[in-house]
Design a protein around this motif. Structure first.
Motif, PDB file in Angstrom:
ATOM      1  N   THR A 353       0.951  -1.168  -0.080  1.00  0.00           N
ATOM      2  CA  THR A 353       0.032   0.198  -0.107  1.00  0.00           C
ATOM      3  C   THR A 353       0.871   1.261   0.026  1.00  0.00           C
ATOM      4  O   THR A 353       0.707   2.137  -0.635  1.00  0.00           O
ATOM      5  CB  THR A 353      -0.834   0.048   1.128  1.00  0.00           C
ATOM      6  OG1 THR A 353      -1.717  -1.326   1.178  1.00  0.00           O
ATOM      7  CG2 THR A 353      -1.885   1.315   1.223  1.00  0.00           C
ATOM      8  N   GLY A 354       1.818   1.377   0.653  1.00  0.00           N
ATOM      9  CA  GLY A 354       2.818   2.560   0.847  1.00  0.00           C
ATOM     10  C   GLY A 354       3.498   2.573  -0.343  1.00  0.00           C
ATOM     11  O   GLY A 354       4.176   3.652  -0.739  1.00  0.00           O
ATOM     12  N   GLU A 355       3.971   1.575  -0.950  1.00  0.00           N
ATOM     13  CA  GLU A 355       4.745   1.375  -2.312  1.00  0.00           C
ATOM     14  C   GLU A 355       4.174   0.572  -3.226  1.00  0.00           C
ATOM     15  O   GLU A 355       4.548  -0.376  -3.686  1.00  0.00           O
ATOM     16  CB  GLU A 355       5.988   1.173  -1.992  1.00  0.00           C
ATOM     17  CG  GLU A 355       7.137   1.290  -3.226  1.00  0.00           C
ATOM     18  CD  GLU A 355       8.636   0.841  -2.645  1.00  0.00           C
ATOM     19  OE1 GLU A 355       9.553   1.241  -3.645  1.00  0.00           O
ATOM     20  OE2 GLU A 355       8.752   0.237  -1.927  1.00  0.00           O
ATOM     21  N   PRO A 356       2.959   1.045  -4.043  1.00  0.00           N
ATOM     22  CA  PRO A 356       2.332   0.394  -5.054  1.00  0.00           C
ATOM     23  C   PRO A 356       3.057   0.026  -6.356  1.00  0.00           C
ATOM     24  O   PRO A 356       3.024  -0.871  -6.927  1.00  0.00           O
ATOM     25  CB  PRO A 356       1.176   1.137  -5.493  1.00  0.00           C
ATOM     26  CG  PRO A 356       1.540   2.571  -5.096  1.00  0.00           C
ATOM     27  CD  PRO A 356       2.660   2.599  -3.987  1.00  0.00           C
ATOM     28  N   THR A 357       4.301   0.964  -6.588  1.00  0.00           N
ATOM     29  CA  THR A 357       5.131   0.658  -7.818  1.00  0.00           C
ATOM     30  C   THR A 357       6.451   0.325  -7.124  1.00  0.00           C
ATOM     31  O   THR A 357       7.291   1.085  -6.707  1.00  0.00           O
ATOM     32  CB  THR A 357       5.349   1.780  -8.586  1.00  0.00           C
ATOM     33  OG1 THR A 357       3.882   2.152  -9.356  1.00  0.00           O
ATOM     34  CG2 THR A 357       6.069   1.324  -9.781  1.00  0.00           C
ATOM     35  N   PRO A 358       6.961  -1.171  -7.098  1.00  0.00           N
ATOM     36  CA  PRO A 358       8.138  -1.302  -6.307  1.00  0.00           C
ATOM     37  C   PRO A 358       9.313  -0.994  -6.833  1.00  0.00           C
ATOM     38  O   PRO A 358       9.377  -0.659  -8.005  1.00  0.00           O
ATOM     39  CB  PRO A 358       7.862  -2.855  -5.926  1.00  0.00           C
ATOM     40  CG  PRO A 358       7.085  -3.130  -7.156  1.00  0.00           C
ATOM     41  CD  PRO A 358       6.144  -2.173  -7.225  1.00  0.00           C
ATOM     42  N   THR A 359      10.354  -0.646  -6.186  1.00  0.00           N
ATOM     43  CA  THR A 359      11.556  -0.440  -6.675  1.00  0.00           C
ATOM     44  C   THR A 359      12.619  -1.463  -6.906  1.00  0.00           C
ATOM     45  O   THR A 359      12.790  -2.484  -5.927  1.00  0.00           O
ATOM     46  CB  THR A 359      12.280   0.514  -5.664  1.00  0.00           C
ATOM     47  OG1 THR A 359      11.540   1.889  -5.337  1.00  0.00           O
ATOM     48  CG2 THR A 359      13.541   0.982  -6.181  1.00  0.00           C
ATOM     49  N   LEU A 360      13.072  -1.721  -7.939  1.00  0.00           N
ATOM     50  CA  LEU A 360      14.170  -2.747  -8.207  1.00  0.00           C
ATOM     51  C   LEU A 360      15.251  -2.305  -8.116  1.00  0.00           C
ATOM     52  O   LEU A 360      15.852  -1.155  -8.115  1.00  0.00           O
ATOM     53  CB  LEU A 360      13.986  -2.951  -9.940  1.00  0.00           C
ATOM     54  CG  LEU A 360      15.215  -3.679 -10.389  1.00  0.00           C
ATOM     55  CD1 LEU A 360      15.071  -5.152  -9.883  1.00  0.00           C
ATOM     56  CD2 LEU A 360      15.151  -3.764 -11.877  1.00  0.00           C
ATOM     57  N   THR A 361      16.136  -3.142  -6.859  1.00  0.00           N
ATOM     58  CA  THR A 361      17.504  -2.788  -6.571  1.00  0.00           C
ATOM     59  C   THR A 361      18.513  -3.625  -7.296  1.00  0.00           C
ATOM     60  O   THR A 361      18.192  -4.878  -7.248  1.00  0.00           O
ATOM     61  CB  THR A 361      17.582  -2.833  -5.173  1.00  0.00           C
ATOM     62  OG1 THR A 361      16.701  -2.029  -4.540  1.00  0.00           O
ATOM     63  CG2 THR A 361      18.937  -2.434  -4.326  1.00  0.00           C
ATOM     64  N   ILE A 362      19.562  -3.090  -7.840  1.00  0.00           N
ATOM     65  CA  ILE A 362      20.535  -4.167  -8.478  1.00  0.00           C
ATOM     66  C   ILE A 362      21.878  -3.672  -7.885  1.00  0.00           C
ATOM     67  O   ILE A 362      22.087  -2.517  -7.774  1.00  0.00           O
ATOM     68  CB  ILE A 362      20.464  -3.822  -9.942  1.00  0.00           C
ATOM     69  CG1 ILE A 362      19.271  -4.025 -10.669  1.00  0.00           C
ATOM     70  CG2 ILE A 362      21.512  -4.476 -10.703  1.00  0.00           C
ATOM     71  CD1 ILE A 362      19.356  -3.849 -12.229  1.00  0.00           C
ATOM     72  N   VAL A 363      22.736  -4.811  -7.412  1.00  0.00           N
ATOM     73  CA  VAL A 363      23.948  -4.577  -6.906  1.00  0.00           C
ATOM     74  C   VAL A 363      24.930  -5.274  -7.732  1.00  0.00           C
ATOM     75  O   VAL A 363      24.602  -6.473  -8.005  1.00  0.00           O
ATOM     76  CB  VAL A 363      23.972  -5.008  -5.477  1.00  0.00           C
ATOM     77  CG1 VAL A 363      25.500  -5.063  -4.941  1.00  0.00           C
ATOM     78  CG2 VAL A 363      22.912  -4.324  -4.529  1.00  0.00           C
ATOM     79  N   ILE A 364      25.726  -4.514  -7.984  1.00  0.00           N
ATOM     80  CA  ILE A 364      27.012  -5.260  -8.996  1.00  0.00           C
ATOM     81  C   ILE A 364      28.308  -5.097  -8.120  1.00  0.00           C
ATOM     82  O   ILE A 364      28.622  -3.985  -7.707  1.00  0.00           O
ATOM     83  CB  ILE A 364      27.090  -4.298 -10.270  1.00  0.00           C
ATOM     84  CG1 ILE A 364      25.906  -4.511 -11.046  1.00  0.00           C
ATOM     85  CG2 ILE A 364      28.307  -4.970 -11.165  1.00  0.00           C
ATOM     86  CD1 ILE A 364      25.834  -3.613 -12.215  1.00  0.00           C
ATOM     87  N   SER A 365      28.942  -6.079  -7.935  1.00  0.00           N
ATOM     88  CA  SER A 365      30.390  -6.307  -7.259  1.00  0.00           C
ATOM     89  C   SER A 365      31.309  -7.160  -8.126  1.00  0.00           C
ATOM     90  O   SER A 365      30.974  -7.809  -9.062  1.00  0.00           O
ATOM     91  CB  SER A 365      30.215  -6.920  -6.018  1.00  0.00           C
ATOM     92  OG  SER A 365      29.467  -8.266  -6.250  1.00  0.00           O
ATOM     93  N   GLU A 366      32.569  -6.746  -8.140  1.00  0.00           N
ATOM     94  CA  GLU A 366      33.664  -7.569  -8.435  1.00  0.00           C
ATOM     95  C   GLU A 366      34.562  -7.891  -7.385  1.00  0.00           C
ATOM     96  O   GLU A 366      34.882  -7.372  -6.649  1.00  0.00           O
ATOM     97  CB  GLU A 366      34.456  -6.592  -9.557  1.00  0.00           C
ATOM     98  CG  GLU A 366      33.494  -6.278 -10.652  1.00  0.00           C
ATOM     99  CD  GLU A 366      34.500  -5.389 -11.642  1.00  0.00           C
ATOM    100  OE1 GLU A 366      35.554  -4.919 -11.451  1.00  0.00           O
ATOM    101  OE2 GLU A 366      33.922  -4.880 -12.756  1.00  0.00           O
ATOM    102  N   SER A 367      35.476  -8.943  -7.887  1.00  0.00           N
ATOM    103  CA  SER A 367      36.167  -9.529  -6.745  1.00  0.00           C
ATOM    104  C   SER A 367      37.449 -10.412  -7.754  1.00  0.00           C
ATOM    105  O   SER A 367      37.291 -10.924  -8.730  1.00  0.00           O
ATOM    106  CB  SER A 367      35.904 -10.419  -5.804  1.00  0.00           C
ATOM    107  OG  SER A 367      35.267 -11.719  -6.341  1.00  0.00           O
TER     108      SER A 367
END
Length: 374
Positions: A353-367
């Protein structure tokens, strides 16, 4: 680096599911059905896996056009060919490499975009410049150098016969097609004299299907694909997803032997598995809600002599009601005990209800590390 953006329900899952349903229906096909647009979100494999490698290609044209957004073209390519996209050296452009997939390849072709070096240069002018440069270091005989119309514009088509080492001859060909943005699309062909007449007919039949796209047309078609994807997801139900559970497919790619009767060399493989699982595959702290898990494992040989391999593991999870999803992709370059990895993790939570359009979170990492070879 963290990237956050607000998106609609169309996501990477769409590509996964559409591919799976298509593969399930066409698993018996002799060649992989090409996507409508060859511009995947992830880097393409080193070679295109072929389900069946024929002794000799039939020299026919695929009924489905393949579009390359980076070049602004679409074209019906020959059947039984492998297609890869490679960065052009010293340029941001993309070169498309196409090769006969038969055990003894009869032809190859490259497609790239080059700038118009001089204002108002025609395709004929550009061809003459190229031939003049060629004359400085090679001996050849012109078979054909004539104007032609492809993609609805005045183009130039040329074939030459070279004399190589030990008097061995080979055929080169170029089709230069001008664009309105002061650039040319150039097709470069290579084959041998003994098969040239048949290869020529096949390639020119392929050229005749060429279509040039303007930037607006590409943008409009992308929007249409997004809308089609939204409709696809809207009509997808849990019962549809569950029919995919248990799917397992293996693709293997080989380099043909250079000697008649010799053994082909395997260069890459991938294993696709579809299971029912929870997000605990990503983290022990995740909830136990189950959904569809799509797992792809692969390995490619980058340099056999130096024992350099590329391993990949991709996992895509989605809830049965498509309300939330998560994925993880890891690509590792290995040489002995040395490794270098790049990972991407994406999370799209369910709408609230508080976020009807959800946020996509992407995390990129290197090692980078030194570990025991697997």
């Amino acid at each position: 680096m963290r990237i956050s953006t607000s998106i609609n329900r169309l996501s990477l899952l769409l590509l996964t599911l559409a591919s799976l349903f298509a593969c399930t229906d066409a698993a018996q096909a002799f060649r992989p059905a090409p996507p409508k647009h060859a511009s995947p979100a992830a880097p393409p494999p080193a070679t295109s896996p072929t389900v069946v490698q024929p002794e000799k290609s039939p020299l026919t044209i695929n009924s489905q056009a393949m579009a390359f957004d980076s070049l602004g073209i679409s074209i019906n390519l020959p059947d039984f060919c492998s297609v890869t996209q490679e960065p052009t050296p010293d340029s941001n452009a993309i070169t498309v490499a196409i090769r006969d997939s038969a055990k003894t390849p009869l032809w190859s072709m490259r497609i790239q975009s080059i700038p118009n070096a001089r204002q108002n240069n025609t395709a004929k002018d550009q061809m003459e410049r190229h031939l003049n440069e060629l004359r400085e270091g090679q001996q050849f005989q012109i078979i054909q150098n004539e104007p032609a119309t492809y993609g609805g514009v005045a183009s130039q088509l040329c074939y030459v016969r070279h004399t190589g080492v030990a008097s061995e001859s080979f055929i080169s060909g170029w089709l230069i097609v001008p664009r309105k943005d002061t650039s040319f699309v150039v097709f470069t062909v290579a084959t041998t004299p003994d098969v040239f007449p048949d290869i020529r007919k096949m390639l020119e039949a392929s050229f005749s299907t060429l279509r040039l796209y303007t930037p607006n047309e590409i943008s409009n078609e992308r929007r249409e694909r997004v809308e089609a994807g939204e409709a696809f997801l809207k009509n997808l139900h849990a019962s549809d997803l569950k029919t995919l559970v248990g799917t397992k497919q293996v693709a293997r790619s080989f380099v043909p032997s250079k000697t008649p009767g010799g053994k082909d060399t395997e260069r890459a493989y991938s294993l696709i598995e579809v299971t029912e699982d929870s997000r605990k595959v990503f983290s022990d702290n995740a909830d136990a809600t189950t959904g569809l898990l799509f797992t792809i494992r692969g390995r490619a040989v980058q340099d056999a002599e130096r024992k350099i391999y590329i391993d990949s593991l991709a996992q895509y999870w989605v809830a049965w009601d498509l309300s939330e999803e998560q994925w993880s992709v890891t690509v590792t370059r290995r040489q002995g005990q040395a490794t270098m990895s790049q990972a991407e993790t994406g999370v799209l939570p369910a709408a609230t209800t508080g976020e009807p359009t959800p946020t996509l979170t992407i995390v990129i990492s290197e090692s980078a590390a030194r570990t025991d070879e697997p």
